[in-house]
Each structure stands twice: as C-alpha cells, then as structure tokens.
Design an enzyme around this catalytic site. Structure first.
Site, PDB file in Angstrom:
ATOM      1  N   LYS A  84       0.873  -1.041   0.013  1.00 17.49           N
ATOM      2  CA  LYS A  84       0.089   0.010   0.068  1.00 17.49           C
ATOM      3  C   LYS A  84       0.801   1.351  -0.150  1.00 17.49           C
ATOM      4  O   LYS A  84       2.001   1.155   0.451  1.00 17.49           O
ATOM      5  CB  LYS A  84      -0.870  -0.192   1.125  1.00 17.49           C
ATOM      6  N   PHE A 135     -15.190   4.586   7.617  1.00 17.77           N
ATOM      7  CA  PHE A 135     -13.900   4.822   7.285  1.00 17.77           C
ATOM      8  C   PHE A 135     -13.875   4.773   5.775  1.00 17.77           C
ATOM      9  O   PHE A 135     -12.619   4.746   5.324  1.00 17.77           O
ATOM     10  CB  PHE A 135     -13.039   3.842   8.080  1.00 17.77           C
ATOM     11  N   ARG A 184      -1.569 -13.976   4.650  1.00 17.30           N
ATOM     12  CA  ARG A 184      -2.168 -13.229   6.012  1.00 17.30           C
ATOM     13  C   ARG A 184      -1.395 -13.558   7.172  1.00 17.30           C
ATOM     14  O   ARG A 184      -1.477 -12.590   7.930  1.00 17.30           O
ATOM     15  CB  ARG A 184      -3.680 -14.185   6.040  1.00 17.30           C
ATOM     16  N   THR A 217      -5.204  -6.975  11.098  1.00 15.68           N
ATOM     17  CA  THR A 217      -5.844  -5.724  10.489  1.00 15.68           C
ATOM     18  C   THR A 217      -5.268  -4.526  11.280  1.00 15.68           C
ATOM     19  O   THR A 217      -4.629  -3.615  10.601  1.00 15.68           O
ATOM     20  CB  THR A 217      -7.347  -5.754  10.221  1.00 15.68           C
ATOM     21  N   ARG A 265       1.958  -5.713   9.661  1.00 13.85           N
ATOM     22  CA  ARG A 265       1.156  -4.990  10.012  1.00 13.85           C
ATOM     23  C   ARG A 265       1.426  -4.264  11.518  1.00 13.85           C
ATOM     24  O   ARG A 265       0.894  -3.144  11.753  1.00 13.85           O
ATOM     25  CB  ARG A 265      -0.242  -5.241   9.873  1.00 13.85           C
ATOM     26  N   HIS A 299      -2.053  -5.311   1.911  1.00 13.72           N
ATOM     27  CA  HIS A 299      -3.325  -5.959   1.662  1.00 13.72           C
ATOM     28  C   HIS A 299      -3.041  -7.404   1.333  1.00 13.72           C
ATOM     29  O   HIS A 299      -1.952  -7.676   0.554  1.00 13.72           O
ATOM     30  CB  HIS A 299      -4.115  -5.314   0.521  1.00 13.72           C
TER      31      HIS A 299
HETATM   32  O1  CDP Z   1      -7.366  -5.889   5.205  1.00 11.48           O
HETATM   33  P1  CDP Z   1      -8.061  -6.791   5.845  1.00 11.48           P
HETATM   34  O2  CDP Z   1      -8.962  -7.788   5.073  1.00 11.48           O
HETATM   35  O3  CDP Z   1      -7.351  -7.461   7.184  1.00 11.48           O
HETATM   36  O4  CDP Z   1      -9.485  -6.001   6.655  1.00 11.48           O
HETATM   37  P2  CDP Z   1     -10.644  -5.551   6.227  1.00 11.48           P
HETATM   38  O5  CDP Z   1     -11.594  -5.468   7.568  1.00 11.48           O
HETATM   39  O6  CDP Z   1     -11.229  -6.372   4.959  1.00 11.48           O
HETATM   40  O7  CDP Z   1     -10.370  -3.803   5.851  1.00 11.48           O
HETATM   41  C1  CDP Z   1      -9.808  -3.456   4.632  1.00 11.48           C
HETATM   42  C2  CDP Z   1      -8.919  -2.290   5.042  1.00 11.48           C
HETATM   43  O8  CDP Z   1      -9.805  -1.168   5.544  1.00 11.48           O
HETATM   44  C3  CDP Z   1      -7.790  -2.761   6.218  1.00 11.48           C
HETATM   45  O9  CDP Z   1      -6.682  -3.185   5.588  1.00 11.48           O
HETATM   46  C4  CDP Z   1      -7.676  -1.059   6.653  1.00 11.48           C
HETATM   47  O10 CDP Z   1      -6.409  -0.569   5.882  1.00 11.48           O
HETATM   48  C5  CDP Z   1      -8.984  -0.445   6.405  1.00 11.48           C
HETATM   49  N1  CDP Z   1      -9.605  -0.465   7.535  1.00 11.48           N
HETATM   50  C6  CDP Z   1      -9.709   0.914   8.241  1.00 11.48           C
HETATM   51  O11 CDP Z   1      -9.128   1.855   7.668  1.00 11.48           O
HETATM   52  N2  CDP Z   1     -10.379   1.164   9.252  1.00 11.48           N
HETATM   53  C7  CDP Z   1     -11.308   0.256   9.906  1.00 11.48           C
HETATM   54  N3  CDP Z   1     -11.801   0.364  11.095  1.00 11.48           N
HETATM   55  C8  CDP Z   1     -11.077  -1.089   9.166  1.00 11.48           C
HETATM   56  C9  CDP Z   1     -10.389  -1.298   8.124  1.00 11.48           C
HETATM   57 MG    MG Z   2     -10.603  -7.863   3.851  1.00  9.93          MG
END
Ligand code: CDP
Ligand code: MG
Length: 245
Positions: A14, A64, A102, A108, A122, A147
């Site tokens: 990213k 967000f 992952r 996350t 992360r 990601h």
């Molecule tokens: O990326 P991942 O699949 O682990 O998480 P996701 O729940 O699918 O969310 C996608 C992306 O959104 C995350 O990797 C974060 O960069 C962002 N995100 C965020 O900025 N604020 C949140 N409360 C949740 C997710």
């Molecule tokens: Mg996701």
C-alpha cells in the site's frame, strides 16, 4: 501442478509502504525462502477511484470508507505529488498461499498486531483518527502497509480485478480463460459492443480474457442481472490509462 500448488492470493504493497521505503523489507518477508511462494504477477498501479471502489466494495458505506479510498489511491500520502501515488500489486502462488501471507501480514489493526503478533508486517503500521465535520472522532483508519486476500473467493475476485490473463504466465493461470470473439469497449461507465469513437477498448476478438468476465459482459449486454458490475470487469483494463482519474 496439482490444484493445491496453484492456490493464489493478491498482495498490495500500500502507499504507506512505498512512502516509508518498506517495499524491500516486505518483499523479503514474502520471499520464496521465507514463504515458499512464487511470483505469478506484478504491476505498479496508480489506483484510480473505480479500482479503489471495486477493491473495497464490501466496505462501502462504513465510516472509514471514504478515508480508505483516499488512502489506497495514494492521495493521503502524496497530496502534492500525484505522480508518486502508486501501489505494487502482486499475485503469489503456492500451497496455502492465502493463509501463509495473511499470517506474515498479521492482524488488520496495527495496535492489535503489535500486541498479539510482534514482528508481523502490520505491527509496523499506524492508526489515524477519522473525524466528522464537527471534529468528533468517528472511526480509525488503519494504515497497515499491506493488503492480502482473506479467503479463496476474495482471492479470485481480487486477482481478476487487478490482473488480466496476459499479466500472468499462462502455465500459472489459476482461473479459466476464454478467447474473445467480439469487440468490447468502455466509456463513461457504459459498455459498447461495437467500435465507438472515444471508447477505451477492453478487448478485441482474439484477446484472452477471464471467462467469468466475458460471461458478465454477455449478461450485461443482454440486460440481465450480474454478480459483478461493468466497472469490476473494466477496472483492470483501465489501470494506468491517462483518461481515467
Ligand atoms: O485488510 P483486511 O482484510 O485485514 O481488513 P478489512 O476489514 O477487509 O479492511 C480493509 C482495510 O480497510 C484494512 O486493511 C484497513 O486498511 C482499512 N480499515 C480501516 O481503515 N479502518 C477500519 N476500522 C477497518 C479497516
Ligand atoms: Mg478484507
């Protein structure tokens, strides 16, 4: 190669990873020596709004979401230097690719990552408060550097969103392809099935496409319902096209 060996996953380095010069470190963590996985595809992508919206379609409407689009399109990290707005998109392939990456990426939320899995990628990320117009904090944006597809269905959707079959060596194709027999073009969110001045060519007869994309376009042209949108099919052909912002 058996099916298990063919498992693929999408990784995005990213904009915060590029800004902080962490790309080399991330690629080392993901290297064949550490992960046992192989490169199947790679692209440098200036993420446009269409691609960002399709990639994060499941988060549309969340507090967000808009901030997340600003993040992935690089606007947040390069407000005044738009030419630096890029991500590195990579397809990795190998047994258990989704779970392995992952795992190396970690949770996350960077704060949770630091707590639960020190050393994961992360854990090097950061949380940025998101405020409403009155200045109240309504959510957090998680700048978490990488990601990684979460499951096989997401991996297929995401790889086909970011990559054309021509970006991946044919012997590494994990999903069915088909040779196009008709011209398809795109302009202003509309599909054209005959050459149209100003339309961007998606594919011409003889091009190799993901079979599921051609099925989507056939249904759209016939006025039928589809699981994915025209923008989903078109986005990978619009990447780095100066006509799309
Ligand atoms: O990326 P991942 O699949 O682990 O998480 P996701 O729940 O699918 O969310 C996608 C992306 O959104 C995350 O990797 C974060 O960069 C962002 N995100 C965020 O900025 N604020 C949140 N409360 C949740 C997710
Ligand atoms: Mg996701």
């Amino acid at each position: 190669m058996d099916k298990k060996e063919l498992e693929q996953t999408l990784v995005l380095l990213k904009p915060d990873a590029l800004k902080n010069s962490l790309t080399g470190y991330l690629l080392s963590q993901l290297s064949e020596f550490h992960s046992g996985l192989h490169f199947a595809g790679a692209r440098i992508v200036a993420v446009n709004r269409i691609l960002a919206e399709e990639h994060y379609a499941e988060h549309r409407g969340k507090a967000f979401y808009e901030s997340l689009l600003d993040y992935i399109t690089g606007r947040l990290h390069w407000e005044d230097e738009p030419w630096k707005r890029r991500v590195v998109a990579i397809v990795y392939q190998g047994a258990d690719a989704i779970r392995k990456i992952r795992d190396i990426a970690g949770p996350t939320n960077p704060h949770v990552a630091r707590e639960d899995k020190p050393g994961c990628i992360r854990a090097l990320g950061t949380l940025v408060p998101i405020k409403d117009t009155a200045g109240r904090v309504i959510s957090d944006r998680m700048d978490n550097l990488i990601h990684a597809s979460a499951n096989p269905a997401d991996a297929e959707r995401e790889i086909k969103l970011w990559f054309t079959p021509g970006d991946i060596p044919p012997m590494m194709h994990a999903y069915e392809t088909e040779i196009c027999d008709a011209w398809h073009g795109y302009a202003d969110g509309r599909l054209f099935t005959q050459s149209e001045p100003g339309a961007i060519c998606l594919f011409a007869p003889g091009d190799v496409a993901w079979r599921s994309d051609l099925e989507t376009l056939r249904r759209l042209a016939g006025g039928l319902e589809t699981a994915e949108s025209l923008n989903y099919v078109a986005a990978k052909y619009l990447i780095n096209d100066a006509r799309i912002r």
